[in-house]
Design an enzyme around this catalytic site. Structure first.
Site, short mmCIF file in Angstrom:
data_model
loop_
_atom_site.label_atom_id
_atom_site.label_comp_id
_atom_site.label_asym_id
_atom_site.label_seq_id
_atom_site.Cartn_x
_atom_site.Cartn_y
_atom_site.Cartn_z
N LYS A 177 0.87 -1.18 0.00
CA LYS A 177 0.00 0.00 0.00
C LYS A 177 0.91 1.23 0.00
O LYS A 177 1.44 1.63 1.05
CB LYS A 177 -0.91 -0.04 1.23
CG LYS A 177 -1.99 1.01 1.25
CD LYS A 177 -1.48 2.29 1.85
CE LYS A 177 -2.49 3.38 1.91
NZ LYS A 177 -1.85 4.69 1.64
N GLY A 230 6.54 5.62 8.53
CA GLY A 230 5.72 6.84 8.54
C GLY A 230 5.84 7.53 9.87
O GLY A 230 6.85 7.38 10.57
N SER A 231 4.79 8.27 10.23
CA SER A 231 4.89 9.09 11.44
C SER A 231 4.76 8.23 12.70
O SER A 231 4.19 7.13 12.69
CB SER A 231 3.78 10.14 11.45
OG SER A 231 2.54 9.50 11.67
N VAL A 234 0.99 7.54 13.64
CA VAL A 234 0.35 6.45 12.89
C VAL A 234 0.98 5.11 13.29
O VAL A 234 0.28 4.11 13.46
CB VAL A 234 0.43 6.68 11.36
CG1 VAL A 234 -0.17 5.51 10.60
CG2 VAL A 234 -0.28 7.97 10.98
N GLY A 235 2.29 5.12 13.52
CA GLY A 235 2.98 3.90 13.94
C GLY A 235 2.40 3.33 15.23
O GLY A 235 2.25 2.12 15.39
N GLU A 252 9.13 1.91 11.37
CA GLU A 252 10.19 2.91 11.18
C GLU A 252 9.51 4.27 11.21
O GLU A 252 8.71 4.58 10.33
CB GLU A 252 10.87 2.73 9.81
CG GLU A 252 11.67 1.47 9.66
CD GLU A 252 12.91 1.43 10.53
OE1 GLU A 252 13.31 2.48 11.08
OE2 GLU A 252 13.47 0.32 10.67
N GLU A 387 9.90 16.52 15.22
CA GLU A 387 10.24 16.33 13.81
C GLU A 387 9.40 17.29 12.96
O GLU A 387 8.18 17.32 13.08
CB GLU A 387 9.95 14.89 13.40
CG GLU A 387 10.35 14.61 11.96
CD GLU A 387 10.21 13.14 11.59
OE1 GLU A 387 9.13 12.58 11.77
OE2 GLU A 387 11.21 12.58 11.09
#
Ligand code: UN1
Length: 497
Positions: A177, A230-231, A234-235, A252, A387
């Protein structure tokens, strides 16, 4: 003008439309009027079909000898190499980074594909003596099943390759995806894998949004592995959802990477590293050098030179060979950068250059932002802690190595760090003390190579590493095998006492 191309999903070896009947646009961030292509706005039904195809294909793929799987990857690597220039150009159009960098992104996918192809003839396990006579012990890697791979827009071919190639060589099947902003580069990768001879159902591509594709993908019972880049927010969600069914997850996430500049550093080199690490890929790398901690003895000189270089950077359309920095990926990312610059100013960070959106000729149609440097930052300021994922660098003064290390480690992330020094003792001390998964000496924080483990500590990851043989540890499980050829019952821990 020819109508824009409509790209399809790849499910069970066929290029198919989404059952939703809808598409979304892939837009050039350097020119919002340029439609790169239209992609399937997929839904849970498409996800279900892709997972079913991957599950079915797994039955045969897991039994294909790994060196044969490797031959397909070798072919794919060669095809990638042949099309490198076109792939890079298409990537610059959809992602914005300059051609030199998109060539690097494709090259990273080539390197990873060659590397993992070779693992088809390695994937070594161990053999070891048994504690009992006439008994043989070994461990072998076993594939796991269907892997869901959710990838970001900043490395739209490299990162999908980091996940797909080790998954395949270990004998898993894949549902990819890609990020909504950059589906074309991942589509191109999948098309090349098809051309290289990956059997039907082994690799599937489903494009769309996180909520309509990513979320249902994580909830599929037949998905056993999830790899996400990703962020951190979301992780965390991915981790929670996967915990319910104990899916293996490789996460990651964010970084607030740091360059430490010591008083004995070669300043030209350090400035080069800070410019490349801070503004390369428009600061949109997880490894970006978004902080520079500089010894007060050289602080003024370093900062002046750094700012001078940042001011001179030429931003623009990444296809123009004169351009050194492309746009941000989209308007939302640009707004996030604007918000952080306001925060920095309000916190009392000194805006030394940039700090605004670029407008005028060549800029009005894209998400361009000036290279921005904040000076005299306190390490606790939000611009020095969070970040930003844009062309904003916070420079922080320090007194000596120990303080530099403390400041460097004083964030929740731990992906990459570096030191500029001529003193081997300082270099080794920082090497040991920095709590990051990647560390550089006299080089910037970006530029990891595919045959070394990639990943970070603390809130950057969940303990796994991508790339190198480390990736095999995520995409396979160890099976320990004991062969007793004594012809009698031998009880471990009892009969050898
Ligand atoms: C990322 O930003 O997620 O080390 C990946 C580097 C690149 C990969 C970055 N090879 O900067």
């Amino acid at each position: 003008m020819a109508p824009p191309k409509v790209y399809k999903n790849f499910i069970d070896g066929e290029w198919v439309e989404s059952t939703s009947g809808n598409t979304f646009d892939d837009i050039n961030p350097a020119n919002r009027h340029e439609l790169v292509g239209m992609f399937q706005k997929s839904n849970a039904r498409d996800v279900e079909m892709a997972v079913a195809a991957a599950k079915e294909a797994y039955k045969a793929w897991r039994l294909v000898p790994a060196p044969k799987r490797g031959e397909i990857l070798f072919r794919a690597a060669r095809l990638l190499l042949e099309s490198k220039e076109t792939l890079a150009e298409q990537m610059t159009r959809e992602m914005g980074k300059v051609l030199e960098e998109t060539r690097g992104d494709v090259q990273e996918a080539i390197d990873m594909t060659f590397y993992m192809a070779g693992e088809g003839r390695r994937q070594f396990g161990q053999t070891t003596p048994s504690e009992l006579q006439n008994k043989f012990c070994m461990s072998v890697r076993s594939p796991i099943g269907v892997a869901a791979l959710i990838t970001p827009w900043n490395f739209p071919m490299a990162i999908p390759s980091w996940k797909t190639m080790p998954a395949l060589i270990c004998g898993n099947t894949v549902v990819l995806k890609p990020a909504q902003d950059t589906p074309l580069s991942t589509y191109n990768l999948v098309q090349i894998l098809e051309e290289a001879g990956v059997p039907r159902g082994v690799v599937n591509l489903v494009t769309g949004t996180g909520s309509e594709v990513g979320a249902p993908l994580l909830r599929q019972a037949d998905v056993r592995l999830v790899s996400f880049t990703g962020s951190t927010e979301v992780g965390q969600e991915v981790s929670k959802v996967c915990a319910a069914s104990f899916k293996h997850t490789c996460l990651e996430m964010g970084g607030k990477n740091v360059i430490l500049v010591m008083d004995d550093a070669k300043l030209d080199l350090a400035v080069d590293g800070a410019v490349w690490g801070g503004f390369g890929t428009t600061g949109q790398r997880c490894t970006a050098a978004s902080r520079v901690v500089v010894d007060r003895k050289v602080y003024r000189e370093f900062t002046e030179r750094f700012v001078e270089r940042a001011r001179r950077l030429k931003a623009g359309n990444g296809l123009d060979p004169e351009v050194q920095m492309g746009p941000l990926i989209n308007e939302a990312q640009l707004s996030a950068v604007e918000k952080y610059v306001e925060i920095g100013k309000n916190e009392g960070a000194k805006l030394l250059c940039g700090g605004q959106r670029l407008t005028g000729d060549g800029y009005d149609c894209g998400a361009f932002y000036a290279p921005t440097v904040f000076g005299d930052c306190d390490p606790k300021m939000r611009v020095a802690q969070e970040e930003i994922f844009g062309p904003v660098v916070s420079v922080i003064p320090c007194d000596g190595l120990d303080e530099a290390i403390d400041i460097g480690n004083g964030v929740v992330y731990g992906l990459s760090s570096s030191i500029y020094t001529q003193d081997v003792n300082k270099a080794f001390k920082a090497m040991r003390e920095m709590e990051t998964g990647i560390f550089y000496v006299n080089a910037s924080t970006i530029g990891a190579e595919t045959h070394l483990p990639f990943g970070g500590t603390k809130q950057t990851g969940n303990g796994h590493r991508e790339a190198a043989t480390a990736a095999l540890d995520f995409y396979s499980e160890w099976k320990s095998i004991y062969v007793d050829y004594s012809g009698k019952l031998q009880r471990a821990q009892i009969d050898n006492a």
